[in-house]
Design a protein around this motif. Structure first.
Motif, PDB file in Angstrom:
ATOM      1  N   SER A 217       0.800  -1.427  -0.096  1.00  0.00           N
ATOM      2  CA  SER A 217      -0.600   0.179  -0.250  1.00  0.00           C
ATOM      3  C   SER A 217       0.872   1.062   0.217  1.00  0.00           C
ATOM      4  N   ARG A 218       0.521   2.349   0.841  1.00  0.00           N
ATOM      5  CA  ARG A 218       1.695   3.309   1.103  1.00  0.00           C
ATOM      6  C   ARG A 218       3.376   2.647   1.112  1.00  0.00           C
ATOM      7  N   LYS A 221       3.841   1.631  -2.999  1.00  0.00           N
ATOM      8  CA  LYS A 221       4.519   2.888  -3.169  1.00  0.00           C
ATOM      9  C   LYS A 221       5.787   3.970  -3.152  1.00  0.00           C
ATOM     10  N   GLU A 255      -8.898   5.377  -6.476  1.00  0.00           N
ATOM     11  CA  GLU A 255      -8.319   7.109  -5.320  1.00  0.00           C
ATOM     12  C   GLU A 255      -7.246   7.881  -7.008  1.00  0.00           C
TER      13      GLU A 255
HETATM   14  C1  GTR Z   1      -5.331   3.995   1.764  1.00  0.00           C
HETATM   15  C2  GTR Z   1      -4.676   5.248   1.211  1.00  0.00           C
HETATM   16  C3  GTR Z   1      -3.946   4.371  -0.112  1.00  0.00           C
HETATM   17  C4  GTR Z   1      -3.221   3.137   0.724  1.00  0.00           C
HETATM   18  C5  GTR Z   1      -3.614   2.629   2.025  1.00  0.00           C
HETATM   19  C6  GTR Z   1      -2.357   2.282   2.907  1.00  0.00           C
HETATM   20  O1  GTR Z   1      -6.165   5.054   2.622  1.00  0.00           O
HETATM   21  O2  GTR Z   1      -6.302   5.474   0.358  1.00  0.00           O
HETATM   22  O3  GTR Z   1      -3.351   5.175  -0.838  1.00  0.00           O
HETATM   23  O4  GTR Z   1      -2.428   3.780   0.689  1.00  0.00           O
HETATM   24  O5  GTR Z   1      -4.017   3.939   2.843  1.00  0.00           O
HETATM   25  O6  GTR Z   1      -1.228   2.610   2.870  1.00  0.00           O
HETATM   26  O7  GTR Z   1      -2.678   1.657   3.220  1.00  0.00           O
END
Ligand code: GTR
Length: 381
Positions: A217-218, A221, A255
């Motif tokens: 997730s983050r 990225k 998103e």
């Molecule tokens: C969400 C966000 C995503 C992702 C995620 C996470 O809320 O919208 O971009 O990064 O969090 O990191 O779990």
């Protein structure tokens, strides 16, 4: 989390394929001025564009770096397994910074390593516990023949819009308003991953020439941005990275820039907000981020219920990086190939993709794919 969950959470979110607008992706190999330069100069241009418009300027390498093993614990569940709690101290032009991470390895063996950006599992606060989670399945990783170095992202930059500048950014950024291209938290976390790898280079239990970067997730990225910036990582794994990760921004599916900068503007440089609702004006798209890791191995993974992250957009991000792999002489998935079926991991040359059944998560099944990909990749060396 289901389609309905995400749709309800973000009213107006596009989660229907037929609502994806027509779009044209910026080319991988052709420079902004229309010229066909050699890949190294196009690559440098793309790097500058991602720094300027998405993630912010690089944080410099430290002038010096020191590591201490502050605690060592033997693992009961893995023969020879040890957990070293490492303290990293760096000297930067603007001051000192330090953080801790955990290194799981096996005594008297030199192993390839997974460096993990942990944005989830609090179990790491207590490294003595061996109730490893499926998010960080330490035993599965060690049993497969690897070591694991895992750091808490928030130890590098707090994951919070008010406090994110209190970590490493406090020693590199002047106080006062951020510049349009100032580094955000993702750049800081990525800097942390590279510092962890610095400390592993001379570690007797680690073969740092075989290192993977992984995040969810983050963290996913961040893994892709780390792969782009640090060529020492020969395997780059993005799990459910979504918006500003592997997913194509121009699809505006799930998103979008306005959603992500609305909640998490501090992950990025301030410039990114300009493109909310103006996605086609961004001079780059995320397939070019993946291209920056070529010809090294990139694994992109999605989950079918994780529509917020746009599984199809993540596949297309990987597939459209193809020209970079091709010009560097390696095979990869390509836009004219069908998206792999559910739970059918596919590897073509230096690229792998899967879409898992289920929601936004990093599971033991996901790890199983990454571990076998790493075994194949590094056993061929
Ligand atoms: C969400 C966000 C995503 C992702 C995620 C996470 O809320 O919208 O971009 O990064 O969090 O990191 O779990």
């Amino acid at each position: 989390a289901t389609i309905q969950h995400y749709a309800a959470r973000r009213p107006g979110t596009l989660v229907r394929e037929e609502l994806v607008p027509d779009y044209e992706l910026p080319p991988v190999l052709t420079s902004q001025d229309g010229s066909q330069t050699a890949w190294p100069s196009r690559r440098a241009e793309l790097m500058r564009l991602f720094r300027e418009h998405v993630y912010g300027q690089a944080i410099p390498k430290p002038a010096s770096l020191k590591t201490d093993s502050i605690r060592q614990t033997k693992l009961q569940s893995v023969p020879g397994g040890v957990c070293h709690e490492q303290r990293v101290m760096v000297e930067m032009p603007g001051g000192q910074f330090s953080f801790n991470y955990l290194l799981y390895a096996v005594e008297s063996e030199q192993r390839p390593v997974f460096v993990m950006i942990n944005n989830r599992d609090p179990a790491l606060a207590a490294p003595d516990g061996e109730n490893f989670s499926s998010f960080i399945p330490v035993k599965q990783i060690l049993d497969a023949g690897f070591a694991l170095a895992v750091f808490q992202h928030s130890d590098i930059a707090p994951d919070n819009g008010e406090h994110f500048r209190e970590g490493v950014l406090s020693v590199v950024l002047p106080s006062g308003p951020r510049q349009p291209n100032s580094p955000g938290a993702i750049t800081a976390w990525s800097w942390g991953a590279s510092r962890v790898l610095d400390t592993l280079a001379n570690h007797p239990l680690i073969d740092a020439s075989r290192a993977a970067i992984i995040g969810h997730s983050r963290g996913g990225k961040t893994a892709l941005w780390t792969g782009a910036q640090d060529p020492r990582f020969s395997l780059v794994i993005s799990n459910n990275s979504g918006s500003q990760g592997a997913a194509l921004t121009r699809r505006q599916f799930g998103e979008r820039i306005d959603n992500i900068t609305g909640s998490f503007d501090y992950w990025f440089c301030p410039n990114l907000q300009k493109y909310a609702g103006h996605e086609s004006e961004l001079p780059i798209d995320q397939h070019q981020l993946i291209a920056l890791s070529a010809p090294r191995h990139v694994y992109v993974a999605s989950a079918d219920e994780d529509l917020w992250a746009d599984p199809r957009g993540e596949w297309l991000g990987l597939a459209n990086a193809h020209p970079a792999f091709k010009v560097l002489g390696v095979e990869s998935v390509a836009p004219d190939m069908p998206m792999p079926g559910l739970d059918e991991p596919q590897t073509v040359g230096a690229t792998s993709y899967h879409a898992r059944t289920g929601g936004h998560n990093l599971t033991e099944w996901d790890w199983g794919q990454y571990l076998s990909t790493a075994s194949q990749l590094w056993n061929e060396d």
